[in-house]
Design an enzyme around this catalytic site. Structure first.
Site, PDB file in Angstrom:
ATOM      1  N   ALA A  16      45.817  22.295  32.519  1.00 45.42           N
ATOM      2  CA  ALA A  16      45.938  22.692  30.987  1.00 45.42           C
ATOM      3  C   ALA A  16      44.505  22.927  30.391  1.00 45.42           C
ATOM      4  O   ALA A  16      43.757  23.735  29.126  1.00 45.42           O
ATOM      5  CB  ALA A  16      46.269  22.340  30.015  1.00 45.42           C
ATOM      6  N   ARG A  48      44.664  16.310  34.208  1.00 52.40           N
ATOM      7  CA  ARG A  48      44.488  14.450  35.240  1.00 52.40           C
ATOM      8  C   ARG A  48      43.656  13.766  33.971  1.00 52.40           C
ATOM      9  O   ARG A  48      43.207  13.196  33.293  1.00 52.40           O
ATOM     10  CB  ARG A  48      43.637  14.798  36.271  1.00 52.40           C
ATOM     11  N   ASP A 179      51.527  38.148  39.408  1.00 53.65           N
ATOM     12  CA  ASP A 179      49.996  39.925  40.535  1.00 53.65           C
ATOM     13  C   ASP A 179      49.915  39.461  39.775  1.00 53.65           C
ATOM     14  O   ASP A 179      50.411  40.552  38.799  1.00 53.65           O
ATOM     15  CB  ASP A 179      50.598  40.095  41.175  1.00 53.65           C
ATOM     16  N   HIS A 180      48.464  39.123  39.018  1.00 51.02           N
ATOM     17  CA  HIS A 180      47.788  39.900  37.583  1.00 51.02           C
ATOM     18  C   HIS A 180      47.852  41.229  37.491  1.00 51.02           C
ATOM     19  O   HIS A 180      47.942  42.025  36.207  1.00 51.02           O
ATOM     20  CB  HIS A 180      46.887  38.685  37.081  1.00 51.02           C
ATOM     21  N   LYS A 184      49.091  44.779  34.619  1.00 55.00           N
ATOM     22  CA  LYS A 184      47.793  45.954  34.065  1.00 55.00           C
ATOM     23  C   LYS A 184      48.379  47.540  33.741  1.00 55.00           C
ATOM     24  O   LYS A 184      48.860  47.551  34.250  1.00 55.00           O
ATOM     25  CB  LYS A 184      46.340  45.774  35.695  1.00 55.00           C
ATOM     26  N   ASP A 237      42.829  37.576  49.926  1.00 55.40           N
ATOM     27  CA  ASP A 237      42.753  36.955  48.038  1.00 55.40           C
ATOM     28  C   ASP A 237      43.024  38.433  48.345  1.00 55.40           C
ATOM     29  O   ASP A 237      43.539  38.512  47.220  1.00 55.40           O
ATOM     30  CB  ASP A 237      41.357  36.666  48.263  1.00 55.40           C
ATOM     31  N   HIS A 242      47.394  41.535  45.915  1.00 57.16           N
ATOM     32  CA  HIS A 242      47.522  43.641  45.356  1.00 57.16           C
ATOM     33  C   HIS A 242      47.319  44.758  45.505  1.00 57.16           C
ATOM     34  O   HIS A 242      48.007  45.505  44.724  1.00 57.16           O
ATOM     35  CB  HIS A 242      46.227  42.865  44.203  1.00 57.16           C
ATOM     36  N   LYS A 342      33.754  42.718  47.487  1.00 61.72           N
ATOM     37  CA  LYS A 342      32.674  41.856  46.627  1.00 61.72           C
ATOM     38  C   LYS A 342      31.377  42.386  47.291  1.00 61.72           C
ATOM     39  O   LYS A 342      31.036  43.008  48.031  1.00 61.72           O
ATOM     40  CB  LYS A 342      32.786  40.340  46.860  1.00 61.72           C
ATOM     41  N   LYS A 347      31.666  48.036  40.365  1.00 55.65           N
ATOM     42  CA  LYS A 347      33.029  46.841  39.417  1.00 55.65           C
ATOM     43  C   LYS A 347      33.872  48.351  39.028  1.00 55.65           C
ATOM     44  O   LYS A 347      33.549  48.637  38.098  1.00 55.65           O
ATOM     45  CB  LYS A 347      33.138  46.517  38.742  1.00 55.65           C
TER      46      LYS A 347
END
Length: 500
Positions: A16, A48, A179-180, A184, A237, A242, A342, A347
């Site tokens: 958190a 922690r 999976d963000h 979308k 990644d 994705h 990358k 973008k």
């Protein structure tokens, strides 16, 4: 299963004090609270670090204000947040957490419903899940759900091991693998575009589509993630999760109902239909790259091998392009071209569906640059769809010119567009797992990607870096399409002034 609105729940966020919780989770929870979609709830932040409840609530307040600006009811919102300093390897920490959870559950009448959100490094997923069970936190009278971030393993074998650990404490129906990209707006819209429009679905096959292109490019480098990226690379990644999820949504058959099980079943059928390549064929279907020094936004940037915590002779790819074939009746012969990288020129995440030309185009004039019909799904940074057509030029002869019909989630409507994590958190609260990945999807996509990884790990490249930062990637990615008679549609060509 019928999902329930305004479900009460105690949400425990492990990690958190970390970046994900601060940038994404707290603002998303606030938006749900503001929209009235959090009825009875409380949050225990677990990490922690030794801090007080007041200090934790202050960090939540700052997180929301930084993301959304000042809010009138922010004090009420943060009053639902509590903090527990925690050692994820120590059972006594879990006993203390269980006691706090039981107390908060009683105070807020949360009916024993619990969501465990692991916003931590993947190596902690298995141990935490085992402790949650052995130390009694999963013994509840309501529902229990485990939410975990990617990466889910580093290979099929490691994913199997992790899944086995988690399944000792939670059933598959209780595991929500985020999976963000599935949060979308325009990724979710793929199904609607396909299955709610009679002008598209009858044409959505190898008779009318020549190829589909998926591009997801970033201008950023690995920044401070060098240690993670060295063990991951662009293939693990981005492609394994994705990109493969977008391929599945584009290629799946219409489900008989829009239920979690039916949608997932159709996606799994796509993964089962993926063409498996021999090791010797990988070079003909996949290209890898690594960025060198260059100029991005008028600033000089270093090569990948000069980034912090990166091996000076690294063989890790920062770019992947590939040709995916789906060997089933609908898609036989249609290449799905993918690329992600990358330190690229811009973008952008876009899907381009290129339709075949008509058998005899009477208006085809190469010098006039008449293009085939395209359907472009803009995922980020802009959100919307564009249909590229050919029409008569106004006032002229019968010369055809390209016109673009566009719709975008911009203007006033964009202010009300839920952020990806907000939508996924809301789905989890309702018990709707449709936009989370099932174990079968994870296993099939890892099996597909592992074959490529094995070949690349055994073959030391001699030409890295092979593309300059601020460009569109290595030349070999262009050649991958050229040998099939196609080319990557330039992002700049696909950009339009989206209508408002």
């Amino acid at each position: 299963m019928k999902q329930q609105e305004n479900m009460s729940s105690l949400i425990m966020i492990f990690g958190a004090t970390g970046d994900l919780a601060i940038r994404k989770l707290f603002p998303s929870l606030y938006r749900l609270f503001e929209r009235g979609r959090l009825n009875k709830f409380a949050v225990i932040g677990v990490a922690r670090r030794q801090i007080t409840n007041d200090a934790f609530q202050k960090s939540v307040r700052e997180s929301v204000i930084n993301a959304l600006g000042d809010k009138e009811n922010i004090d009420e919102f943060i009053s639902y947040f509590y903090y527990q300093s925690h050692d994820v390897t120590n059972s006594s920490s879990y006993v203390a957490l269980r006691n706090l959870a039981d107390q908060i559950d009683a105070n807020y009448s949360l009916e024993g419903n619990r969501i465990f959100y692991l916003a931590m490094a993947p190596e902690f997923f298995g141990p935490i899940a085992l402790h949650l069970k052995s130390d009694g936190l999963t013994e509840v009278k309501g529902f229990k759900r485990l939410v975990i971030e990617k990466p889910f393993g580093k290979s099929l074998e490691s994913a199997k091991e992790l899944n086995q650990q988690i399944r000792t404490a939670f059933s598959e129906e209780e595991i929500y693998r985020i999976d963000h990209y599935l949060g979308k707006e325009m990724v979710r819209n793929i199904e609607v575009i396909r299955f709610a429009n009679a002008i598209f679905e009858p044409l959505w096959n190898n008779r009318y589509i020549s190829n589909i292109q998926i591009t997801s490019s970033e201008v950023l480098g690995v920044e401070e993630r060098g240690r993670y990226y060295e063990t991951s690379g662009a293939l693990r990644d981005m492609v394994q999760n994705h990109i493969m999820q977008m391929v599945a949504l584009l290629a799946m058959e219409p489900p008989i109902r829009l239920t979690t099980d039916e949608v997932r079943s159709e996606k799994v059928r796509v993964f089962r239909s993926l063409r498996r390549f021999e090791s010797s064929e990988i070079k003909d279907y996949f290209v890898r790259g690594q960025y060198g020094p260059g100029t991005v936004n008028d600033e000089q940037v270093p090569e990948y091998r000069a980034e912090p915590m990166v091996d000076k002779e690294s063989n890790t790819e920062t770019f992947v392009a590939g040709k995916i074939m789906i060997d089933n009746f609908r898609w036989a012969g249609v290449p799905f071209y993918i690329r992600t990288g990358k330190r690229m020129k811009s973008k952008s995440t876009k899907i381009v569906v290129q339709f075949k030309d008509i058998p005899m185009n009477l208006y085809y004039q190469p010098e006039k640059n008449v293009h085939p019909n395209l359907l472009v799904i803009h995922i980020q940074p802009e959100e919307g769809i564009t249909l590229h057509l050919n029409a008569k030029k106004a006032g002229g002869h019968l010369d055809a010119q390209e016109v673009k019909l566009s719709f975008a989630n911009t203007g006033i409507q964009a202010m009300n567009t839920p952020e990806g994590y907000e939508k996924l958190l809301y789905d989890c609260l309702r018990g709707d797992a449709t936009n989370f990945t099932h174990w079968d999807e994870v296993a099939y996509s890892w099996a597909f990607v592992d074959k490529i990884s094995e070949v690349w790990e055994k073959t030391k490249t001699v030409d890295f870096p092979n593309y300059e930062s601020g460009t569109i990637g290595p030349k070999a990615a262009d050649e991958l399409l050229e040998k099939d008679g196609f080319f990557w549609w330039p992002v700049s060509y696909l950009e339009v002034d989206m209508c408002k």
